[in-house]
Design a protein around this motif. Structure first.
Motif, PDB file in Angstrom:
ATOM      1  N   ALA A  24     -13.630  81.128  -5.576  1.00  0.00           N
ATOM      2  CA  ALA A  24     -14.029  82.536  -5.600  1.00  0.00           C
ATOM      3  C   ALA A  24     -15.479  82.634  -6.058  1.00  0.00           C
ATOM      4  CB  ALA A  24     -13.129  83.320  -6.540  1.00  0.00           C
ATOM      5  N   LEU A  25     -16.088  83.783  -5.742  1.00  0.00           N
ATOM      6  CA  LEU A  25     -17.464  84.041  -6.158  1.00  0.00           C
ATOM      7  C   LEU A  25     -17.502  85.517  -6.540  1.00  0.00           C
ATOM      8  CD1 LEU A  25     -20.073  82.181  -5.969  1.00  0.00           C
ATOM      9  CD2 LEU A  25     -20.654  83.489  -3.949  1.00  0.00           C
ATOM     10  N   TYR A  26     -17.996  85.792  -7.770  1.00  0.00           N
ATOM     11  CA  TYR A  26     -17.965  87.205  -8.159  1.00  0.00           C
ATOM     12  C   TYR A  26     -19.118  87.532  -9.116  1.00  0.00           C
ATOM     13  CZ  TYR A  26     -15.176  85.067 -11.927  1.00  0.00           C
ATOM     14  OH  TYR A  26     -14.719  84.260 -12.938  1.00  0.00           O
ATOM     15  N   LEU A  27     -19.303  88.842  -9.279  1.00  0.00           N
ATOM     16  CA  LEU A  27     -20.427  89.355 -10.093  1.00  0.00           C
ATOM     17  C   LEU A  27     -19.870  90.249 -11.191  1.00  0.00           C
ATOM     18  CD1 LEU A  27     -23.615  89.582 -10.227  1.00  0.00           C
ATOM     19  CD2 LEU A  27     -23.352  91.686  -8.909  1.00  0.00           C
ATOM     20  N   VAL A  28     -20.321  89.891 -12.433  1.00  0.00           N
ATOM     21  CA  VAL A  28     -19.838  90.626 -13.605  1.00  0.00           C
ATOM     22  C   VAL A  28     -21.053  91.296 -14.258  1.00  0.00           C
ATOM     23  CG1 VAL A  28     -18.548  90.401 -15.764  1.00  0.00           C
ATOM     24  CG2 VAL A  28     -18.125  88.785 -13.896  1.00  0.00           C
ATOM     25  N   ASP A  29     -20.860  92.539 -14.669  1.00  0.00           N
ATOM     26  CA  ASP A  29     -21.986  93.204 -15.326  1.00  0.00           C
ATOM     27  C   ASP A  29     -22.056  92.804 -16.788  1.00  0.00           C
ATOM     28  OD1 ASP A  29     -20.020  94.556 -16.694  1.00  0.00           O
ATOM     29  OD2 ASP A  29     -20.334  96.458 -15.650  1.00  0.00           O
ATOM     30  N   ARG A  30     -22.988  93.322 -17.512  1.00  0.00           N
ATOM     31  CA  ARG A  30     -23.184  92.890 -18.890  1.00  0.00           C
ATOM     32  C   ARG A  30     -21.997  93.218 -19.783  1.00  0.00           C
ATOM     33  NH1 ARG A  30     -27.834  91.282 -21.189  1.00  0.00           N
ATOM     34  NH2 ARG A  30     -27.079  92.165 -23.180  1.00  0.00           N
ATOM     35  N   ALA A  31     -21.194  94.182 -19.347  1.00  0.00           N
ATOM     36  CA  ALA A  31     -20.021  94.557 -20.157  1.00  0.00           C
ATOM     37  C   ALA A  31     -18.826  93.701 -19.832  1.00  0.00           C
ATOM     38  CB  ALA A  31     -19.668  96.025 -19.891  1.00  0.00           C
ATOM     39  N   GLY A  32     -18.948  92.823 -18.852  1.00  0.00           N
ATOM     40  CA  GLY A  32     -17.835  91.920 -18.507  1.00  0.00           C
ATOM     41  C   GLY A  32     -17.007  92.448 -17.374  1.00  0.00           C
ATOM     42  N   LEU A  33     -17.391  93.543 -16.739  1.00  0.00           N
ATOM     43  CA  LEU A  33     -16.599  94.141 -15.673  1.00  0.00           C
ATOM     44  C   LEU A  33     -17.066  93.572 -14.335  1.00  0.00           C
ATOM     45  CD1 LEU A  33     -14.429  96.477 -15.394  1.00  0.00           C
ATOM     46  CD2 LEU A  33     -16.365  97.899 -14.715  1.00  0.00           C
ATOM     47  N   THR A  34     -16.121  93.255 -13.500  1.00  0.00           N
ATOM     48  CA  THR A  34     -16.454  92.652 -12.217  1.00  0.00           C
ATOM     49  C   THR A  34     -16.820  93.739 -11.230  1.00  0.00           C
ATOM     50  OG1 THR A  34     -14.870  90.911 -12.676  1.00  0.00           O
ATOM     51  CG2 THR A  34     -15.619  91.102 -10.410  1.00  0.00           C
ATOM     52  N   LEU A  35     -18.050  93.588 -10.619  1.00  0.00           N
ATOM     53  CA  LEU A  35     -18.521  94.616  -9.709  1.00  0.00           C
ATOM     54  C   LEU A  35     -18.227  94.246  -8.267  1.00  0.00           C
ATOM     55  CD1 LEU A  35     -21.993  95.372 -11.389  1.00  0.00           C
ATOM     56  CD2 LEU A  35     -19.834  96.598 -11.658  1.00  0.00           C
ATOM     57  N   ALA A  36     -18.353  92.941  -8.001  1.00  0.00           N
ATOM     58  CA  ALA A  36     -18.089  92.507  -6.612  1.00  0.00           C
ATOM     59  C   ALA A  36     -17.469  91.112  -6.659  1.00  0.00           C
ATOM     60  CB  ALA A  36     -19.397  92.452  -5.825  1.00  0.00           C
ATOM     61  N   ALA A  37     -16.689  90.791  -5.624  1.00  0.00           N
ATOM     62  CA  ALA A  37     -16.023  89.479  -5.606  1.00  0.00           C
ATOM     63  C   ALA A  37     -15.749  89.079  -4.173  1.00  0.00           C
ATOM     64  CB  ALA A  37     -14.709  89.524  -6.384  1.00  0.00           C
ATOM     65  N   SER A  38     -15.690  87.734  -3.971  1.00  0.00           N
ATOM     66  CA  SER A  38     -15.425  87.242  -2.609  1.00  0.00           C
ATOM     67  C   SER A  38     -14.015  87.626  -2.174  1.00  0.00           C
ATOM     68  CB  SER A  38     -15.598  85.719  -2.556  1.00  0.00           C
ATOM     69  OG  SER A  38     -14.728  85.101  -3.457  1.00  0.00           O
ATOM     70  N   ASN A  39     -13.126  87.859  -3.143  1.00  0.00           N
ATOM     71  CA  ASN A  39     -11.741  88.213  -2.794  1.00  0.00           C
ATOM     72  C   ASN A  39     -11.482  89.707  -2.973  1.00  0.00           C
ATOM     73  OD1 ASN A  39     -11.910  88.331  -5.554  1.00  0.00           O
ATOM     74  ND2 ASN A  39     -10.187  86.943  -5.971  1.00  0.00           N
ATOM     75  N   TRP A  40     -12.573  90.528  -2.721  1.00  0.00           N
ATOM     76  CA  TRP A  40     -12.486  91.967  -2.963  1.00  0.00           C
ATOM     77  C   TRP A  40     -11.363  92.605  -2.185  1.00  0.00           C
ATOM     78  CZ3 TRP A  40     -13.114  95.008   1.372  1.00  0.00           C
ATOM     79  CH2 TRP A  40     -13.616  94.345   2.498  1.00  0.00           C
ATOM     80  N   ASN A  41     -11.040  91.966  -1.014  1.00  0.00           N
ATOM     81  CA  ASN A  41     -10.063  92.595  -0.148  1.00  0.00           C
ATOM     82  C   ASN A  41      -8.665  92.012  -0.326  1.00  0.00           C
ATOM     83  OD1 ASN A  41     -10.876  90.164   0.714  1.00  0.00           O
ATOM     84  ND2 ASN A  41     -10.985  90.667   2.901  1.00  0.00           N
ATOM     85  N   LEU A  42      -8.469  91.142  -1.336  1.00  0.00           N
ATOM     86  CA  LEU A  42      -7.141  90.526  -1.548  1.00  0.00           C
ATOM     87  C   LEU A  42      -6.421  91.224  -2.702  1.00  0.00           C
ATOM     88  CD1 LEU A  42      -8.095  86.744  -1.254  1.00  0.00           C
ATOM     89  CD2 LEU A  42      -7.008  88.210   0.474  1.00  0.00           C
ATOM     90  N   PRO A  43      -5.079  91.110  -2.732  1.00  0.00           N
ATOM     91  CA  PRO A  43      -4.368  91.769  -3.848  1.00  0.00           C
ATOM     92  C   PRO A  43      -4.841  91.220  -5.202  1.00  0.00           C
ATOM     93  CG  PRO A  43      -2.833  90.943  -2.182  1.00  0.00           C
ATOM     94  CD  PRO A  43      -4.191  90.485  -1.772  1.00  0.00           C
TER      95      PRO A  43
END
Ligand code: ADP
Length: 709
Positions: free
Chosen positions: A104-123
């Protein structure tokens, strides 16, 4: 130390100890060698695995770095609610993930929340998830590169998280994260025969070819570490990490160690090698089965034991061969010595026998059962004048048989070959080759070989020619001696004879003168009486002369072996008429009838007749009952003693010595020569004659004769 423990035992003990040490050393060497090669192989395997791991990491390492520099990514962190931007970033991540094969590949903001991910469309989409407590986020948000292996909070699947801060003009806007799954790696490990283990900096196994070892630690995990692991949910909700079911044994001289463990309910020994991966904070452990090391050791032990056994067998065989060789050599030397000794003995015996045979004066002759001569000694050759070559192989008649005795010789030879030879030998006359006669005594005995089998006959032949000649000479000498003795006696009797003859001659002269006177006067009656006297005196003179001649020249003696008994009975027979005429009884008493003497039968009878005659005359005046003569023969030692005893008046003491003197007589018509002749005959036979008076009256004349043994 027992007494029987000698140097040989020591040598055997040392050899056994040496053999054991050699076997053990060979085992150790093989084990070390196999271990070394295993270790080398492990090292190569570890390097390969480490390379694989590093390759995997490096393959994805650039992803967060690249993502962090993407303008859309940075922009999204600045404007998180821009849906179109988020969609673009999501697509970008999905594209990268698909291209690189990352989990997987994903982006987390400074607060630790994931903004985008390679599996965005998966459950199981990470978008909207908070990873504030994840260690890689904590590191990256503080400007360091985040690196963490653990279970995913969202998916629950383990993976390696690599996080990179997203910077913009020196400020950290957020964190780009890539998750790499190590499961394909683990799947390849599963197919390998040799287990591989990967453990984290706490010593907890997180990747293993053996599922049972997962989430076990190599050493007790400290409380702080446990707390850290729990806080960061590294391994989910796991709070306990049991120790690996390993018993570790370090190995001297190598970086590896041995693990005793059980796999699939089977005890195993594994050779293990740790390879630290400091950039990842992990330790890679590669292992391999020790079975081959053990097998190599066992094979080496077995081979060395076999070699030692073969060597020992060889040594034993060699020693046995040596021993047998030494024994054989000793036996051969002993045999040669014995043969030499025996040969020497035989040579000595042969030389001795030859010397004996050559020096023998007795002739030796061996014949086979058919009479063929098979051996003669030099003495026999000399005796008969023929060489051994001329005699050997000859059968009867032999060349030396006397031509006059051929029949007798053939008979004696047959008797000898039939085993009937006289045991005391027989006399044999043979003819020497040069023509002279040889008288021999032949003694024959069976010729028996070493096995006791009779092979023929052995005769010893003694030359008795000289003895025979000596005997003949002796006989001649005896006769001459007797004659000399008689001649000596003649001297003694000459004067007596002159006196004795003088009487009848004087009487003759007187009667002749008287006869001449009577013839002239014509008295024929008286003349006749006177002439009768002349005739009587002439006869007496003639008798005296006859006796003297007979005395001087007795008949030639003929000596032979004879029994005294026959001589005595014959004398008795001859005198019987005269004895009867005088009414005299003769009693014969013979103690030993078998004893033999050597003598002249006629002369001995003459002695007996003379003595009996004298006895008969001595008893002339005795009454008839005293007219007895005892004739006895008794054995005294080696002699026979013959006695003629009468019951007459005996002999006056002073005459006892004189009766044997020639011409001593007490009879008016006696000549006094009888006893003297008796003494001469007895002495010629080797005996002596004596006289004694008997206690009951009468004279006893005794003479002795030596017996033949
Ligand atoms: P002759 O018979 O001629 O006298 P002998 O020599 O025979 O010669 O005997 C010598 C003498 O020995 C005899 O004359 C006699 O005196 C004595 N004489 C011999 N035999 C006997 C005897 N048996 N008893 C007594 N006197 C004997």
């Amino acid at each position: 130390m027992p007494i029987w423990f000698n140097a040989r035992h020591w040598r055997a003990l040392i050899a056994a100890a040496g053999a054991l040490m050699l076997i053990a050393a060979a085992g150790n060497w093989a084990e070390r060698r196999e271990l070394q090669s295993k270790t080398d192989a492990l090292r190569q395997a570890a390097a390969a695995h480490a390379l694989g791991l590093r390759g995997l990491v490096e393959k994805h390492d650039f992803l967060p770095h690249a993502a962090a520099r993407h303008p859309d990514v940075q922009e999204l962190l600045r404007t998180p609610h821009d849906a179109a931007l988020r969609a673009r970033v999501n697509d970008y991540f999905t594209d990268l993930q698909t291209t690189t094969g990352a989990a997987a590949l994903y982006l987390v903001d400074r607060a630790g929340l994931t903004l985008a991910a390679s599996n965005w469309n998966l459950p199981s989409s990470f978008v909207g998830q908070s990873y504030r407590r994840r260690p890689y986020f904590e590191d990256a948000v503080q400007g360091r590169r985040g690196f963490f292996y653990g279970l995913g909070l969202t998916t629950g699947q383990s993976g390696l998280f690599i996080a990179e801060p997203v910077r913009s003009q020196g400020a950290i806007l957020g964190v780009a994260v890539v998750k790499i799954s190590l499961e394909p790696l683990q799947a390849t490990w599963m197919h390998s025969a040799d287990p591989v283990v990967l453990r984290d900096s706490h010593g907890i196994v997180f990747l293993s070819a053996v599922p049972d070892w997962l989430f076990h630690s190599i050493q007790p995990v400290s409380a702080a570490d446990l707390q850290w692991v729990a806080e960061h949910g590294q391994y989910g909700s796991r709070e306990r990490f049991d120790l690996l079911p390993w018993s570790v044994e370090p190995r001297r001289g190598t970086s590896g160690f041995v693990v005793h463990t059980a796999m699939r309910e089977r005890n195993m020994d594994l050779l293990a090698l740790d390879t630290p991966l400091p950039e990842l904070g992990w330790t890679l452990t590669v292992t391999t089965d020790m079975k081959e090391v053990v097998q190599a050791r066992q094979v080496a032990l077995a081979l060395t034991a076999l070699a030692v056994a073969l060597l020992l067998l060889g040594v034993l065989y060699w020693r046995l061969r040596e021993k047998r060789f030494v024994e054989q050599r000793a036996a051969r030397i002993e045999l040669e010595r014995r043969v030499e000794e025996r040969t020497r003995d035989l040579q000595e015996a042969h030389a001795f026998r030859k010397a004996m045979e050559d020096s023998l004066l007795v002739g030796m002759r061996a014949r086979d059962p058919d009479g063929k001569i098979i051996y003669v000694n030099p003495a026999l050759c000399a005796m008969v004048g023929y060489s051994a070559e001329e005699l050997l192989g000859r059968r009867p008649p032999y060349p030396y048989w006397h031509p006059d005795d051929l029949e007798k010789q053939a008979r004696e030879s047959d008797d000898a070959l039939q085993g009937r030879a006289a045991p005391h030998g027989f006399e044999s006359r043979i003819r020497h080759k040069d023509g002279h006669d040889v008288i021999t005594m032949v003694y024959t005995a069976p010729l028996v070989d070493a096995q006791g089998v009779r092979r023929g006959w052995m005769s010893s032949v003694v030359d008795i020619t000289a003895q025979k000649q000596a005997e003949a000479r002796q006989r001649d000498q005896e006769l001459r001696l007797q004659r000399s003795a008689r001649l000596a006696s003649v001297g003694e009797m000459a004067s007596t004879l002159a006196h004795e003859l003088n009487q009848p001659l004087m009487a003759l002269s007187n009667f002749a003168v008287a006869a001449r006177a009577l013839a002239t006067c014509g008295s024929s009656d008286m003349l006749a009486g006177t002439l009768d006297e002349i005739v009587g005196q002439s006869k007496r003179a003639s008798e005296i002369v006859k006796r003297v001649r007979a005395f001087i020249n007795p008949q030639r003696a003929h000596y032979e072996s004879l029994r005294m008994q026959s001589v005595m009975t014959h004398a008795e027979t001859l005198l019987k008429p005269e004895l009867q005429r005088h009414g005299v009884a003769l009693r014969l008493s013979l103690e030993d009838t078998t004893a033999q003497v050597r003598g002249d039968r006629i002369l001995l009878e003459q002695v007996l007749a003379n003595l009996i005659h004298n006895a008969l005359h001595a008893m002339h005046d005795q009454p008839r009952h005293r007219r007895n003569i005892e004739l006895t023969c008794r054995r005294i030692g080696q002699d026979l003693r013959v006695t003629v005893a009468d019951q007459g008046p005996g002999i006056p003491g002073e005459q006892l010595e004189q009766v044997f003197v020639p011409f001593f007589t007490t009879k008016h018509d006696g000549l006094g020569l009888g006893l003297n002749i008796c003494r001469t005959i007895v002495e010629a036979h080797g005996g002596c004659i004596t006289v004694e008076n008997r206690t009951g009256g009468g004279a006893a004349f005794s003479f002795t004769l030596p017996t033949i043994p």
